[in-house]
Design a protein around this motif. Sequence first.
Motif, PDB file in Angstrom:
ATOM      1  N   ALA A  41      66.717  32.358  97.105  1.00 37.19           N
ATOM      2  CA  ALA A  41      66.809  31.041  97.738  1.00 37.19           C
ATOM      3  C   ALA A  41      68.113  30.356  97.348  1.00 37.19           C
ATOM      4  O   ALA A  41      68.898  29.941  98.212  1.00 37.19           O
ATOM      5  CB  ALA A  41      65.612  30.187  97.337  1.00 37.19           C
ATOM      6  N   ASP A  42      68.360  30.244  96.042  1.00 37.75           N
ATOM      7  CA  ASP A  42      69.544  29.542  95.549  1.00 37.75           C
ATOM      8  C   ASP A  42      70.730  30.462  95.329  1.00 37.75           C
ATOM      9  O   ASP A  42      71.880  30.000  95.285  1.00 37.75           O
ATOM     10  CB  ASP A  42      69.215  28.838  94.231  1.00 37.75           C
ATOM     11  N   VAL A  43      70.482  31.731  95.146  1.00 39.88           N
ATOM     12  CA  VAL A  43      71.570  32.683  94.911  1.00 39.88           C
ATOM     13  C   VAL A  43      71.127  34.068  95.354  1.00 39.88           C
ATOM     14  O   VAL A  43      69.924  34.374  95.354  1.00 39.88           O
ATOM     15  CB  VAL A  43      71.970  32.696  93.414  1.00 39.88           C
ATOM     16  N   ASP A  44      72.084  34.885  95.723  1.00 43.34           N
ATOM     17  CA  ASP A  44      71.813  36.269  96.107  1.00 43.34           C
ATOM     18  C   ASP A  44      73.071  37.072  95.782  1.00 43.34           C
ATOM     19  O   ASP A  44      74.071  36.523  95.317  1.00 43.34           O
ATOM     20  CB  ASP A  44      71.469  36.353  97.595  1.00 43.34           C
ATOM     21  N   PHE A  45      73.014  38.365  96.022  1.00 37.47           N
ATOM     22  CA  PHE A  45      74.186  39.195  95.794  1.00 37.47           C
ATOM     23  C   PHE A  45      74.306  40.207  96.918  1.00 37.47           C
ATOM     24  O   PHE A  45      73.363  40.473  97.664  1.00 37.47           O
ATOM     25  CB  PHE A  45      74.118  39.918  94.443  1.00 37.47           C
ATOM     26  N   PHE A  46      75.501  40.783  97.034  1.00 44.59           N
ATOM     27  CA  PHE A  46      75.699  41.922  97.918  1.00 44.59           C
ATOM     28  C   PHE A  46      76.559  42.943  97.194  1.00 44.59           C
ATOM     29  O   PHE A  46      77.222  42.641  96.194  1.00 44.59           O
ATOM     30  CB  PHE A  46      76.309  41.528  99.269  1.00 44.59           C
ATOM     31  N   TYR A  47      76.495  44.153  97.671  1.00 37.27           N
ATOM     32  CA  TYR A  47      77.261  45.263  97.096  1.00 37.27           C
ATOM     33  C   TYR A  47      78.744  45.030  97.281  1.00 37.27           C
ATOM     34  O   TYR A  47      79.205  44.688  98.372  1.00 37.27           O
ATOM     35  CB  TYR A  47      76.819  46.553  97.795  1.00 37.27           C
ATOM     36  N   PHE A  48      79.524  45.154  96.182  1.00 38.26           N
ATOM     37  CA  PHE A  48      80.978  45.078  96.262  1.00 38.26           C
ATOM     38  C   PHE A  48      81.427  46.265  97.113  1.00 38.26           C
ATOM     39  O   PHE A  48      81.390  47.415  96.658  1.00 38.26           O
ATOM     40  CB  PHE A  48      81.571  45.148  94.859  1.00 38.26           C
ATOM     41  N   PRO A  49      81.834  46.026  98.351  1.00 40.02           N
ATOM     42  CA  PRO A  49      81.882  47.114  99.330  1.00 40.02           C
ATOM     43  C   PRO A  49      83.071  48.055  99.160  1.00 40.02           C
ATOM     44  O   PRO A  49      84.058  47.750  98.487  1.00 40.02           O
ATOM     45  CB  PRO A  49      81.960  46.368 100.665  1.00 40.02           C
ATOM     46  N   SER A  50      82.949  49.203  99.788  1.00 37.39           N
ATOM     47  CA  SER A  50      84.015  50.194  99.786  1.00 37.39           C
ATOM     48  C   SER A  50      84.874  50.022 101.037  1.00 37.39           C
ATOM     49  O   SER A  50      84.476  49.358 102.002  1.00 37.39           O
ATOM     50  CB  SER A  50      83.427  51.603  99.742  1.00 37.39           C
ATOM     51  N   PHE A  51      86.057  50.615 101.005  1.00 42.77           N
ATOM     52  CA  PHE A  51      86.950  50.588 102.164  1.00 42.77           C
ATOM     53  C   PHE A  51      86.442  51.554 103.220  1.00 42.77           C
ATOM     54  O   PHE A  51      86.248  52.748 102.933  1.00 42.77           O
ATOM     55  CB  PHE A  51      88.363  50.996 101.758  1.00 42.77           C
ATOM     56  N   ALA A  52      86.254  51.073 104.440  1.00 40.84           N
ATOM     57  CA  ALA A  52      85.843  51.966 105.529  1.00 40.84           C
ATOM     58  C   ALA A  52      86.913  53.022 105.777  1.00 40.84           C
ATOM     59  O   ALA A  52      86.604  54.191 106.024  1.00 40.84           O
ATOM     60  CB  ALA A  52      85.572  51.156 106.792  1.00 40.84           C
ATOM     61  N   GLU A  53      88.180  52.640 105.684  1.00 40.22           N
ATOM     62  CA  GLU A  53      89.273  53.554 106.024  1.00 40.22           C
ATOM     63  C   GLU A  53      89.487  54.641 104.974  1.00 40.22           C
ATOM     64  O   GLU A  53      90.108  55.656 105.256  1.00 40.22           O
ATOM     65  CB  GLU A  53      90.565  52.757 106.202  1.00 40.22           C
ATOM     66  N   LYS A  54      88.944  54.442 103.774  1.00 37.53           N
ATOM     67  CA  LYS A  54      89.151  55.418 102.703  1.00 37.53           C
ATOM     68  C   LYS A  54      88.151  56.567 102.754  1.00 37.53           C
ATOM     69  O   LYS A  54      88.397  57.639 102.203  1.00 37.53           O
ATOM     70  CB  LYS A  54      89.056  54.732 101.336  1.00 37.53           C
ATOM     71  N   ASP A  55      86.994  56.330 103.335  1.00 34.44           N
ATOM     72  CA  ASP A  55      85.949  57.362 103.458  1.00 34.44           C
ATOM     73  C   ASP A  55      85.584  57.950 102.097  1.00 34.44           C
ATOM     74  O   ASP A  55      85.518  59.163 101.914  1.00 34.44           O
ATOM     75  CB  ASP A  55      86.413  58.473 104.407  1.00 34.44           C
ATOM     76  N   LEU A  56      85.332  57.051 101.126  1.00 37.84           N
ATOM     77  CA  LEU A  56      84.956  57.486  99.783  1.00 37.84           C
ATOM     78  C   LEU A  56      83.496  57.182  99.469  1.00 37.84           C
ATOM     79  O   LEU A  56      83.091  57.177  98.304  1.00 37.84           O
ATOM     80  CB  LEU A  56      85.863  56.807  98.744  1.00 37.84           C
ATOM     81  N   GLY A  57      82.712  56.941 100.505  1.00 39.50           N
ATOM     82  CA  GLY A  57      81.285  56.721 100.307  1.00 39.50           C
ATOM     83  C   GLY A  57      80.991  55.360  99.720  1.00 39.50           C
ATOM     84  O   GLY A  57      81.725  54.388  99.935  1.00 39.50           O
ATOM     85  N   ASN A  58      79.905  55.282  98.945  1.00 41.00           N
ATOM     86  CA  ASN A  58      79.457  54.037  98.332  1.00 41.00           C
ATOM     87  C   ASN A  58      79.431  54.189  96.813  1.00 41.00           C
ATOM     88  O   ASN A  58      78.378  54.419  96.218  1.00 41.00           O
ATOM     89  CB  ASN A  58      78.068  53.650  98.838  1.00 41.00           C
TER      90      ASN A  58
END
Length: 452
Positions: free
Chosen positions: A320-337
């Motif tokens: 409700a007051d806070v959440d998080f998301f995955y520090f994302p990877s570069f789509a162009e690098k194709d190094l997965g997650n």
Amino acid sequence: MKRTLLAGVAGLAVLAAGSVHAQDLVFPVGEGDFSWDSYNEWAESAPDLSGQTVTITGPWLQPEDGVFRSVIAYFAEATGAEVIYTGSDSFEQQIVIDAEAGSAPNVAVFPQPGLAADMASRGLLHPLPEGMGDWVAENYGAGESWVDLGTYPDEDGNEQLFGFFYNVNVKSLVWYVPENFEDAGYEVPETMEELKALTEQIAEEGETPWCIGLGSGAATGWPATDWVEDIMLRTQPADVYDDWTTNDIPFNDERVVAAIEEFGWFARNDDYVSGGAGQVASTDFRDSPKGLFASPPQCYMHRQASFVPAFFPEGIEFGADVDFFYFPSFAEKDLGNPVLGGGTLMSITDPSDATDEFFEFLKLPLAHEVFGAQSGFLTPLKTVNPDTYLNDALRGQAEILVNATTFRFDGSDLMPGGVGAGTFWTGMVDYTGGKDAQAVADEIQASWDALK
């Protein structure tokens, strides 16, 4: 960064010891969302270990030691074995002493791989039961990573699986306030390209995208090392990351310098950081997330590990007051997650048939679910029912773990102390203060060379 405070060998050690026999179970068999079918199937075929004992030593003290005992009670219930867990705040010293004296427990729980690898090379650990590596690779998110992280040379130089990871943590998180995102019309980015575009958008609209603080007393600078490590995993293959942490590629390699500069894209722009770039190094890491909750917000995002809610204002409710998301990877690098984090691993220091069966028990979802239902426990085991986790925050982090394609430990923890807990920290402070990335990397490499 992970810091472990150890009592002196001759000093007073804090111990938590207790044995577990078949007893009343914290969650009655058959009740709740736990994976009872696989537990019952294993229990029906498990050997009768009455009269046998499995001894376990690790760093867990209250309340984790009690939670762990509630887990191993299910092993005792099914097999009739007695299980004794002893926790110590001087574990990392005591386990070496005990192993060298021939009085080691059956199982040791290491807070990170370094000591386990060292003991394996000295012949003080025994390989895990046959087939465990294949099972981990198949059943853990980023399974091959976990096999690699638990595989070390034995005393003859032969690579063998010595570590089973149990209870891990996630660092690759970005925290935000959902209401602030909603009010501003922002969406959670799914790629690094989108994250950078969002950063630019927030700044263009006259707001501040990030709160970043590197202050931590004598350890000032370590939060920046986590940024650089996460970026290394998102710009280079995992083997390059591994070579960087061992200095098989130098710290001043152009790929490392580029990762530092990528961190600088976020941290050295006055428009992107609360208080301006000049405040990054002097802002205490414990205070830096508070800007998320100011009115109006002083920032919209804060990258930090799973422990950071301990420094949120009182009364903050996750979801409700806070959440998080995955520090994302570069789509162009194709190094997965890739995911950066840490965790504890179990190794065999005194083999026995009962100990081998205990590791069979650890393959069960239930052995993870019972811990996760009561404490801040996370596992990459894909067969765990996420509904059994204690709260939504753990469920979200577990989802990141099981969907990871690569997992790596904090690089600064893997480097020599003079570098990982020394010049890497101070170098990042110098860099955020305006020093050239190449010059900083050259100095860190020189400090590493001086240690050789």
